[in-house]
Scaffold this motif. Structure first.
Motif, short mmCIF file in Angstrom:
data_model
loop_
_atom_site.label_atom_id
_atom_site.label_comp_id
_atom_site.label_asym_id
_atom_site.label_seq_id
_atom_site.Cartn_x
_atom_site.Cartn_y
_atom_site.Cartn_z
N TYR A 128 10.85 69.32 66.92
CA TYR A 128 12.20 69.25 67.48
C TYR A 128 13.24 69.63 66.44
O TYR A 128 14.18 70.37 66.72
CB TYR A 128 12.47 67.85 68.03
CG TYR A 128 13.87 67.70 68.56
CD1 TYR A 128 14.23 68.24 69.79
CD2 TYR A 128 14.85 67.02 67.83
CE1 TYR A 128 15.51 68.11 70.28
CE2 TYR A 128 16.13 66.89 68.32
CZ TYR A 128 16.46 67.44 69.55
OH TYR A 128 17.73 67.31 70.02
N THR A 129 13.07 69.12 65.22
CA THR A 129 14.01 69.44 64.14
C THR A 129 14.00 70.93 63.82
O THR A 129 15.05 71.54 63.65
CB THR A 129 13.68 68.62 62.88
OG1 THR A 129 13.69 67.24 63.23
CG2 THR A 129 14.68 68.88 61.78
N CYS A 130 12.81 71.52 63.76
CA CYS A 130 12.72 72.96 63.49
C CYS A 130 13.39 73.76 64.60
O CYS A 130 14.11 74.72 64.33
CB CYS A 130 11.27 73.39 63.34
SG CYS A 130 10.51 72.77 61.84
N LEU A 131 13.16 73.38 65.84
CA LEU A 131 13.78 74.09 66.94
C LEU A 131 15.29 73.90 66.94
O LEU A 131 16.04 74.82 67.25
CB LEU A 131 13.20 73.62 68.28
CG LEU A 131 11.77 74.04 68.56
CD1 LEU A 131 11.28 73.39 69.85
CD2 LEU A 131 11.66 75.54 68.65
N LEU A 132 15.74 72.72 66.58
CA LEU A 132 17.17 72.44 66.55
C LEU A 132 17.88 73.30 65.52
O LEU A 132 18.94 73.86 65.79
CB LEU A 132 17.39 70.95 66.24
CG LEU A 132 18.84 70.48 66.18
CD1 LEU A 132 19.46 70.55 67.57
CD2 LEU A 132 18.88 69.06 65.64
N TYR A 133 17.30 73.45 64.34
CA TYR A 133 17.96 74.19 63.27
C TYR A 133 17.71 75.69 63.32
O TYR A 133 18.41 76.44 62.65
CB TYR A 133 17.56 73.63 61.91
CG TYR A 133 18.20 72.29 61.64
CD1 TYR A 133 19.57 72.22 61.47
CD2 TYR A 133 17.47 71.12 61.62
CE1 TYR A 133 20.20 71.00 61.24
CE2 TYR A 133 18.07 69.90 61.39
CZ TYR A 133 19.44 69.86 61.21
OH TYR A 133 20.05 68.65 60.99
N THR A 134 16.74 76.16 64.09
CA THR A 134 16.50 77.60 64.16
C THR A 134 17.07 78.23 65.43
O THR A 134 17.13 79.44 65.52
CB THR A 134 15.01 77.92 64.08
OG1 THR A 134 14.33 77.25 65.15
CG2 THR A 134 14.44 77.50 62.75
N SER A 135 17.48 77.43 66.40
CA SER A 135 18.05 78.00 67.62
C SER A 135 19.52 78.34 67.39
O SER A 135 20.21 77.66 66.63
CB SER A 135 17.90 77.02 68.79
OG SER A 135 18.61 75.84 68.52
N SER A 195 23.47 78.51 67.88
CA SER A 195 24.43 77.54 68.43
C SER A 195 25.23 78.20 69.55
O SER A 195 25.34 79.43 69.59
CB SER A 195 25.35 77.03 67.33
OG SER A 195 26.20 78.07 66.90
#
Length: 70
Positions: A58-65, A67
């Protein structure tokens, strides 16, 4: 080879190693039965591992998606 390429290679190889470790763990568990004495401990540890992996993904997806402002 540049420093960035070395870091990328190290990160990808680490991710691949963890993926292979998980695959081997699943194969091991599919062919071996867990004794009833250790079942509670196994369920607890498996739940912690799955929860930890979920947070990491989730953290990886949050920071690589991207904004919404992009």
């Amino acid at each position: 080879m540049t420093e960035k390429a070395k870091n990328d290679l190290r990160h990808y190889s680490g991710a691949a190693g963890i993926f292979i470790l998980i695959i081997f763990l699943l194969l091991f568990l599919s062919f071996n039965e867990i004794p009833p004495v250790n079942k509670d401990i196994f369920v607890t540890v498996t739940g912690m591992v799955v929860g930890s992996l979920s947070v990491v993904i989730y953290t990886c997806l949050l920071y690589t998606s991207p904004s919404p402002r992009d």
